[in-house]
Design a protein around this motif. Structure first.
Motif, PDB file in Angstrom:
ATOM      1  N   VAL A 122     -60.671  25.423 -41.013  1.00 51.20           N
ATOM      2  CA  VAL A 122     -59.609  26.250 -40.432  1.00 51.20           C
ATOM      3  C   VAL A 122     -60.144  27.632 -40.078  1.00 51.20           C
ATOM      4  O   VAL A 122     -60.995  28.187 -40.779  1.00 51.20           O
ATOM      5  CB  VAL A 122     -58.443  26.405 -41.435  1.00 51.20           C
ATOM      6  N   GLY A 123     -59.632  28.187 -38.969  1.00 51.95           N
ATOM      7  CA  GLY A 123     -59.913  29.578 -38.628  1.00 51.95           C
ATOM      8  C   GLY A 123     -61.308  29.836 -38.119  1.00 51.95           C
ATOM      9  O   GLY A 123     -61.734  30.998 -38.050  1.00 51.95           O
TER      10      GLY A 123
ATOM     11  N   TYR B 117     -62.043  35.957 -43.410  1.00 53.10           N
ATOM     12  CA  TYR B 117     -60.775  35.245 -43.275  1.00 53.10           C
ATOM     13  C   TYR B 117     -59.643  36.212 -43.643  1.00 53.10           C
ATOM     14  O   TYR B 117     -59.788  37.016 -44.572  1.00 53.10           O
ATOM     15  CB  TYR B 117     -60.700  34.057 -44.234  1.00 53.10           C
ATOM     16  N   ASP B 118     -58.535  36.125 -42.932  1.00 56.41           N
ATOM     17  CA  ASP B 118     -57.370  36.892 -43.365  1.00 56.41           C
ATOM     18  C   ASP B 118     -56.520  36.019 -44.287  1.00 56.41           C
ATOM     19  O   ASP B 118     -56.807  34.834 -44.499  1.00 56.41           O
ATOM     20  CB  ASP B 118     -56.561  37.406 -42.168  1.00 56.41           C
TER      21      ASP B 118
ATOM     22  N   ALA C 127     -54.385  32.991 -52.025  1.00 52.61           N
ATOM     23  CA  ALA C 127     -54.901  33.506 -50.754  1.00 52.61           C
ATOM     24  C   ALA C 127     -54.883  35.033 -50.736  1.00 52.61           C
ATOM     25  O   ALA C 127     -55.818  35.670 -50.235  1.00 52.61           O
ATOM     26  CB  ALA C 127     -54.076  32.959 -49.597  1.00 52.61           C
ATOM     27  N   ALA C 128     -53.842  35.626 -51.291  1.00 51.00           N
ATOM     28  CA  ALA C 128     -53.749  37.089 -51.326  1.00 51.00           C
ATOM     29  C   ALA C 128     -54.848  37.693 -52.190  1.00 51.00           C
ATOM     30  O   ALA C 128     -55.465  38.701 -51.811  1.00 51.00           O
ATOM     31  CB  ALA C 128     -52.371  37.504 -51.862  1.00 51.00           C
TER      32      ALA C 128
ATOM     33  N   ASP D 277     -62.858  35.839 -48.853  1.00 47.28           N
ATOM     34  CA  ASP D 277     -63.816  34.814 -49.278  1.00 47.28           C
ATOM     35  C   ASP D 277     -63.088  33.502 -49.562  1.00 47.28           C
ATOM     36  O   ASP D 277     -62.305  33.395 -50.515  1.00 47.28           O
ATOM     37  CB  ASP D 277     -64.537  35.304 -50.539  1.00 47.28           C
ATOM     38  N   ALA D 278     -63.340  32.475 -48.731  1.00 47.42           N
ATOM     39  CA  ALA D 278     -62.687  31.176 -48.923  1.00 47.42           C
ATOM     40  C   ALA D 278     -63.154  30.512 -50.208  1.00 47.42           C
ATOM     41  O   ALA D 278     -62.383  29.788 -50.850  1.00 47.42           O
ATOM     42  CB  ALA D 278     -62.962  30.271 -47.725  1.00 47.42           C
ATOM     43  N   ARG D 279     -64.409  30.721 -50.586  1.00 44.46           N
ATOM     44  CA  ARG D 279     -64.907  30.126 -51.832  1.00 44.46           C
ATOM     45  C   ARG D 279     -64.083  30.617 -53.019  1.00 44.46           C
ATOM     46  O   ARG D 279     -63.760  29.856 -53.924  1.00 44.46           O
ATOM     47  CB  ARG D 279     -66.380  30.489 -52.040  1.00 44.46           C
TER      48      ARG D 279
END
Length: 488
Positions: free
Chosen positions: A94-95, A284-285, A314-315, A323-325
């Motif tokens: 995604v993104g 990433y936002d 996510a926040a 950081d998605a990790r």
């Protein structure tokens, strides 16, 4: 005969002062009467073997507990989806549509048995650089199989590789694993050229096309006595191998780094032969992180994840460089905490508890492996950041606190330039970042450090070092407040 670049001082050596060991006096509080009653509880059987009364009849054995857990359905259905390094299907990415298209278009020429261009992928940690590279290469590999093209992806993470020789051997080992053959040179005791020759031999004999993926390449610095960093020499050798007829297979090099300025440290010879296509990955936002987590929600059983869990995770991750990790780690740890507590769902409080745990674990991993001097620099800077309104710390203020710390524990004291350089080195761990600032003609130029984690967590972790724990916390805070007041 050439020298072996891989020989030398071992990496990741830790000194006793880098880690502390706590001991608990288990004998305190025992009395002679207690000891006597314990002895009287022991009976001796006919074969003289002591037998102890079974005081734990009501408790479960280890086997019973393991089997009970094995029989429980749990909350997590597919743990692989909660592994940040797991290569997910394309519809879960995604993104990153733009970056995915760029990398795919440039590497797809391997399908026609041609050489793809070299790539330089850069951006903060956890923004999809490695994930997209692996996903594209996996798809290319599957299509190449149908076209009778032997395609290989040889990937190494350079974070734990200390010299060029070790890096070349690791590439050779990965190539051999993919080809299903053995490496015929030792890791140590031979010239690096022999390792290069072995790598070329394996690639030429078993592959038509290869993509070398060098993750966290900027960490491969090598020996300090070399004029050029090891990653520069690695890029030069790989990118020149085909031109020198050492490699007959088509090869492409994908260099991945968190440091956008890494290419500035590459030597002119390597730069002229490597000439990569650049692909930038930004943070990433929070919305993108939510979308990433929702596409992995099926890692859990249906209905066990509360609605506020994903937005909260996510926040938290969006606060630290997107950081998605970290976001994926948070929901994994939250799920595991809920399972261990025997809860029937993953809730907001599990995410908050996971945030504290993941944050501290990450800081522990970093600070336990750094030198005492870096710990002192980091402690001084974090102590300042913990007391400023915006959580930042000026290098000038941090250095004065560092001077106080070194004087307090009687440690060597470095010049301000060395203090700043050591703090800059810590940016490679994504633990701290900095900007060059000036607050008017009277203040001059200085660096302003900002932390990716809570400064309080860093301070708490650093105090596990016995030398730093000697320092009076209240006294440090008093010094910090005085120095902040003196800032101009």
């Amino acid at each position: 005969m050439g020298t072996d670049d891989s020989d030398g001082s071992p990496s990741n050596v830790r000194t006793p002062e880098d880690e502390t060991t706590t001991q608990t006096d288990l004998s305190s509080g025992s009395t002679d009467s207690e000891s006597s009653s314990e002895q009287s509880a022991v009976s001796v059987s006919d074969d003289s073997s002591p037998s102890y009364p079974d005081s734990n009849d009501s408790s479960q054995s280890i086997e019973d507990m393991l089997l009970e857990f094995d029989e429980q359905e749990g909350l997590i259905r597919d743990r692989s989806l909660l592994d940040p390094n797991y290569v997910v299907e394309e519809d879960r990415i995604v993104g990153r549509d733009e970056q995915l298209q760029e990398v795919t278009k440039m590497l797809r020429v391997a399908l026609g048995d041609n050489r793809p261009p070299n790539l330089f992928l850069y951006g903060p940690s956890g923004t999809g650089k490695s994930l997209i590279t692996k996903a594209v290469c996996n798809n290319i590999s599957q299509l190449c199989e149908t076209r009778d093209i032997s395609f290989g992806t040889i990937e190494v993470n350079c974070q734990d590789l200390d010299t060029l020789g070790v890096a070349v051997y690791e590439l050779t080992k990965q190539a051999a694993n993919q080809a299903g053959v053995e490496v015929e040179v030792p890791k140590h005791g031979v010239a690096t050229k022999e390792k290069w020759d072995e790598l070329y031999r394996i690639v030429n004999e078993h592959f038509d096309s290869v993509v070398f993926v060098l993750d966290e390449l900027d960490m491969l610095v090598g020996r300090r006595d070399k004029q050029e960093p090891a990653f520069s020499r690695l890029l030069y050798q790989l990118s020149r191998a085909s031109a020198n007829d050492e490699l007959t297979a088509h090869i492409s090099v994908v260099a991945i780094s968190n440091d956008a300025k890494m290419m500035e440290a590459v030597g002119s010879r390597a730069l002229s032969s490597f000439t990569p296509e650049d692909v930038h990955f930004d943070d990433y936002d929070a919305n993108q992180l939510q979308a990433i987590l929702r596409r992995r929600k099926d890692a859990f059983h249906d209905g066990v994840v509360d609605e506020d869990v994903i937005p909260l995770a996510a926040a938290f991750a969006a606060q630290t460089h997107g950081d998605a990790r970290k976001a994926i780690d948070l929901i994994r740890v939250a799920g595991e905490l809920a399972e261990r507590e025997g809860d029937t769902s993953v809730r907001e409080e599990h995410v908050r508890e996971a945030q504290e745990k993941v944050e501290k674990n990450r800081v522990l991993e970093v600070v336990r492996g750094i030198s005492t001097q870096k710990k002192l620099c980091l402690y001084a800077t974090a102590a300042v950041a913990a007391q400023t309104d915006d959580g930042s710390a000026r290098s000038t203020t941090g250095y004065r606190v560092y001077q106080f710390l070194t004087e307090t524990i009687d440690a060597d004291q470095y010049h301000q330039e060395t203090y700043v350089n050591k703090m800059k080195e810590l940016t490679t761990y994504s633990l701290v970042d900095f900007e060059r600032r000036s607050h008017g003609p009277s203040s001059g130029m200085f660096l302003e450090f900002q932390f990716g984690e809570r400064p309080e967590t860093i301070l708490e972790t650093l105090c596990e070092d016995s030398r730093i724990d000697m320092v009076d916390t209240e006294e440090v805070q008093s010094v910090v407040r005085a120095q902040i007041r003196n800032q101009t």
